[in-house]
Design a protein around this motif. Structure first.
Motif, PDB file in Angstrom:
ATOM      1  N   MET A   1       0.844  -1.179   0.000  1.00 33.70           N
ATOM      2  CA  MET A   1       0.000   0.000   0.000  1.00 33.70           C
ATOM      3  C   MET A   1       0.887   1.239   0.000  1.00 33.70           C
ATOM      4  N   SER A   2       0.323   2.348  -0.452  1.00 37.73           N
ATOM      5  CA  SER A   2       1.069   3.607  -0.413  1.00 37.73           C
ATOM      6  C   SER A   2       0.175   4.693   0.168  1.00 37.73           C
ATOM      7  N   LEU A   3       0.800   5.549   0.932  1.00 35.37           N
ATOM      8  CA  LEU A   3       0.110   6.691   1.503  1.00 35.37           C
ATOM      9  C   LEU A   3       1.119   7.798   1.718  1.00 35.37           C
ATOM     10  N   LYS A   4       0.607   8.972   1.931  1.00 36.19           N
ATOM     11  CA  LYS A   4       1.469  10.128   2.151  1.00 36.19           C
ATOM     12  C   LYS A   4       1.479  10.415   3.640  1.00 36.19           C
ATOM     13  N   ILE A   5       2.669  10.328   4.223  1.00 35.71           N
ATOM     14  CA  ILE A   5       2.801  10.586   5.650  1.00 35.71           C
ATOM     15  C   ILE A   5       3.745  11.762   5.833  1.00 35.71           C
ATOM     16  N   ASN A   6       3.245  12.794   6.462  1.00 31.44           N
ATOM     17  CA  ASN A   6       4.027  14.007   6.698  1.00 31.44           C
ATOM     18  C   ASN A   6       4.641  14.530   5.402  1.00 31.44           C
ATOM     19  N   ALA A   7       3.799  14.557   4.357  1.00 34.08           N
ATOM     20  CA  ALA A   7       4.138  15.101   3.036  1.00 34.08           C
ATOM     21  C   ALA A   7       5.164  14.266   2.271  1.00 34.08           C
ATOM     22  N   LYS A   8       5.393  13.022   2.714  1.00 30.81           N
ATOM     23  CA  LYS A   8       6.310  12.133   2.000  1.00 30.81           C
ATOM     24  C   LYS A   8       5.550  10.873   1.593  1.00 30.81           C
ATOM     25  N   ASN A   9       5.692  10.458   0.346  1.00 32.01           N
ATOM     26  CA  ASN A   9       5.061   9.230  -0.114  1.00 32.01           C
ATOM     27  C   ASN A   9       5.789   8.040   0.501  1.00 32.01           C
ATOM     28  N   ARG A  10       5.012   7.136   1.082  1.00 30.17           N
ATOM     29  CA  ARG A  10       5.569   5.952   1.732  1.00 30.17           C
ATOM     30  C   ARG A  10       4.862   4.721   1.203  1.00 30.17           C
ATOM     31  N   SER A  11       5.621   3.671   0.952  1.00 28.54           N
ATOM     32  CA  SER A  11       5.066   2.384   0.531  1.00 28.54           C
ATOM     33  C   SER A  11       5.316   1.375   1.636  1.00 28.54           C
ATOM     34  N   LEU A  12       4.302   0.605   1.946  1.00 26.28           N
ATOM     35  CA  LEU A  12       4.398  -0.393   3.011  1.00 26.28           C
ATOM     36  C   LEU A  12       3.785  -1.706   2.563  1.00 26.28           C
ATOM     37  N   THR A  13       4.345  -2.783   3.048  1.00 28.81           N
ATOM     38  CA  THR A  13       3.743  -4.092   2.888  1.00 28.81           C
ATOM     39  C   THR A  13       3.346  -4.540   4.292  1.00 28.81           C
ATOM     40  N   LEU A  14       2.049  -4.638   4.528  1.00 25.07           N
ATOM     41  CA  LEU A  14       1.536  -4.896   5.865  1.00 25.07           C
ATOM     42  C   LEU A  14       0.510  -6.010   5.865  1.00 25.07           C
ATOM     43  N   ASP A  15       0.356  -6.639   7.000  1.00 28.32           N
ATOM     44  CA  ASP A  15      -0.752  -7.549   7.232  1.00 28.32           C
ATOM     45  C   ASP A  15      -2.027  -6.708   7.173  1.00 28.32           C
ATOM     46  N   SER A  16      -3.084  -7.225   6.618  1.00 24.11           N
ATOM     47  CA  SER A  16      -4.319  -6.450   6.451  1.00 24.11           C
ATOM     48  C   SER A  16      -4.953  -6.053   7.780  1.00 24.11           C
ATOM     49  N   ARG A  17      -4.528  -6.662   8.870  1.00 26.13           N
ATOM     50  CA  ARG A  17      -5.085  -6.346  10.191  1.00 26.13           C
ATOM     51  C   ARG A  17      -4.293  -5.281  10.934  1.00 26.13           C
ATOM     52  N   THR A  18      -3.249  -4.755  10.338  1.00 25.58           N
ATOM     53  CA  THR A  18      -2.386  -3.777  10.997  1.00 25.58           C
ATOM     54  C   THR A  18      -3.095  -2.429  11.113  1.00 25.58           C
ATOM     55  N   SER A  19      -3.091  -1.893  12.315  1.00 22.50           N
ATOM     56  CA  SER A  19      -3.699  -0.573  12.514  1.00 22.50           C
ATOM     57  C   SER A  19      -2.754   0.504  11.984  1.00 22.50           C
ATOM     58  N   LEU A  20      -3.316   1.655  11.689  1.00 21.54           N
ATOM     59  CA  LEU A  20      -2.496   2.786  11.268  1.00 21.54           C
ATOM     60  C   LEU A  20      -1.492   3.132  12.366  1.00 21.54           C
ATOM     61  N   LEU A  21      -1.914   3.054  13.612  1.00 27.95           N
ATOM     62  CA  LEU A  21      -1.024   3.332  14.737  1.00 27.95           C
ATOM     63  C   LEU A  21       0.195   2.416  14.710  1.00 27.95           C
ATOM     64  N   ASP A  22      -0.024   1.122  14.547  1.00 28.02           N
ATOM     65  CA  ASP A  22       1.093   0.174  14.521  1.00 28.02           C
ATOM     66  C   ASP A  22       1.955   0.363  13.281  1.00 28.02           C
ATOM     67  N   ALA A  23       1.335   0.719  12.162  1.00 32.87           N
ATOM     68  CA  ALA A  23       2.115   0.991  10.946  1.00 32.87           C
ATOM     69  C   ALA A  23       3.042   2.179  11.185  1.00 32.87           C
ATOM     70  N   LEU A  24       2.519   3.222  11.810  1.00 31.03           N
ATOM     71  CA  LEU A  24       3.334   4.414  12.084  1.00 31.03           C
ATOM     72  C   LEU A  24       4.471   4.092  13.042  1.00 31.03           C
ATOM     73  N   ARG A  25       4.142   3.438  14.133  1.00 32.82           N
ATOM     74  CA  ARG A  25       5.133   3.209  15.192  1.00 32.82           C
ATOM     75  C   ARG A  25       6.105   2.079  14.846  1.00 32.82           C
ATOM     76  N   GLU A  26       5.596   0.961  14.381  1.00 30.78           N
ATOM     77  CA  GLU A  26       6.434  -0.231  14.213  1.00 30.78           C
ATOM     78  C   GLU A  26       7.074  -0.350  12.838  1.00 30.78           C
ATOM     79  N   HIS A  27       6.438   0.173  11.818  1.00 30.62           N
ATOM     80  CA  HIS A  27       6.967   0.012  10.467  1.00 30.62           C
ATOM     81  C   HIS A  27       7.649   1.272   9.940  1.00 30.62           C
TER      82      HIS A  27
END
Length: 188
Positions: free
Chosen positions: A1-27
């Motif tokens: 998936m891709s999203l813009k975080i703090n004005a920067k494009n970021r790509s992540l591969t995550l488990d579909s159950r991952t919360s946005l909070l855990d994506a921010l903190r852990e990934h």
């Protein structure tokens, strides 16, 4: 998936159950957003998504595809704090600081809500709302009530918000109860 975080494009591969909070903190190692209750009740995990307040612990990261997410780390510009961050420092709007990132993100989003004329629970007449609302202290408190401060810095948080929102730097309007008021309250 891709999203813009703090004005920067970021790509992540995550488990579909991952919360946005855990994506921010852990990934993404953006640890400013705090995990408080992990149930959407304390507001410590508040971020700004597409201009609105969002509880990141209740938001699946997979639903944020293409979203624009702003965290506490993205508010400052280079070495200059966001005005809300500066006001929190000036008015001591934090004590232990744990809730502060969520409080500040919520307050920054509330500035935009007031500018847009969004109604709240204590809006006097929801049929007659204009843009550029000047929020009363009662309305500020109600609108920020989704963010809990266990240290009780609420008055300072309200003062910080008032300074940025309306350039109102006056001291809090609350007072300690008199002995007579305390006796009267005990009788009821």
């Amino acid at each position: 998936m891709s999203l813009k975080i703090n004005a920067k494009n970021r790509s992540l591969t995550l488990d579909s159950r991952t919360s946005l909070l855990d994506a921010l903190r852990e990934h993404l190692e953006l640890n400013g957003t705090k995990k408080g209750c992990d149930h959407g009740q304390c507001g410590a995990c508040t971020v700004i998504m597409n201009g609105k307040r969002q509880l990141s612990c209740l938001t699946l990261a997979a639903t944020c595809e293409g979203a624009n997410v702003l965290t506490i780390e993205g508010l400052a510009k280079k070495d200059k704090m966001h005005p809300m961050q500066g006001a929190f420092v000036k008015h001591d709007g934090f004590q232990c600081g744990y809730c502060t990132p969520g409080q500040i993100c919520s307050a920054v989003a509330l500035l935009q809500e007031a500018k847009d004329g969004d109604a709240s629970y204590v809006t006097a007449d929801v049929r007659n709302i204009s843009k550029e609302l000047k929020l009363s202290e009662e309305e500020i408190r109600e609108r920020l009530s989704g963010n809990i401060c266990r240290c009780g810095a609420y008055n300072n948080i309200v003062q910080a918000f008032k300074e940025v929102h309306s350039a109102d730097d006056e001291m809090p309007t609350w007072k300690f109860a008199t002995k007579m008021q305390m006796k009267s309250a005990k009788r009821k």
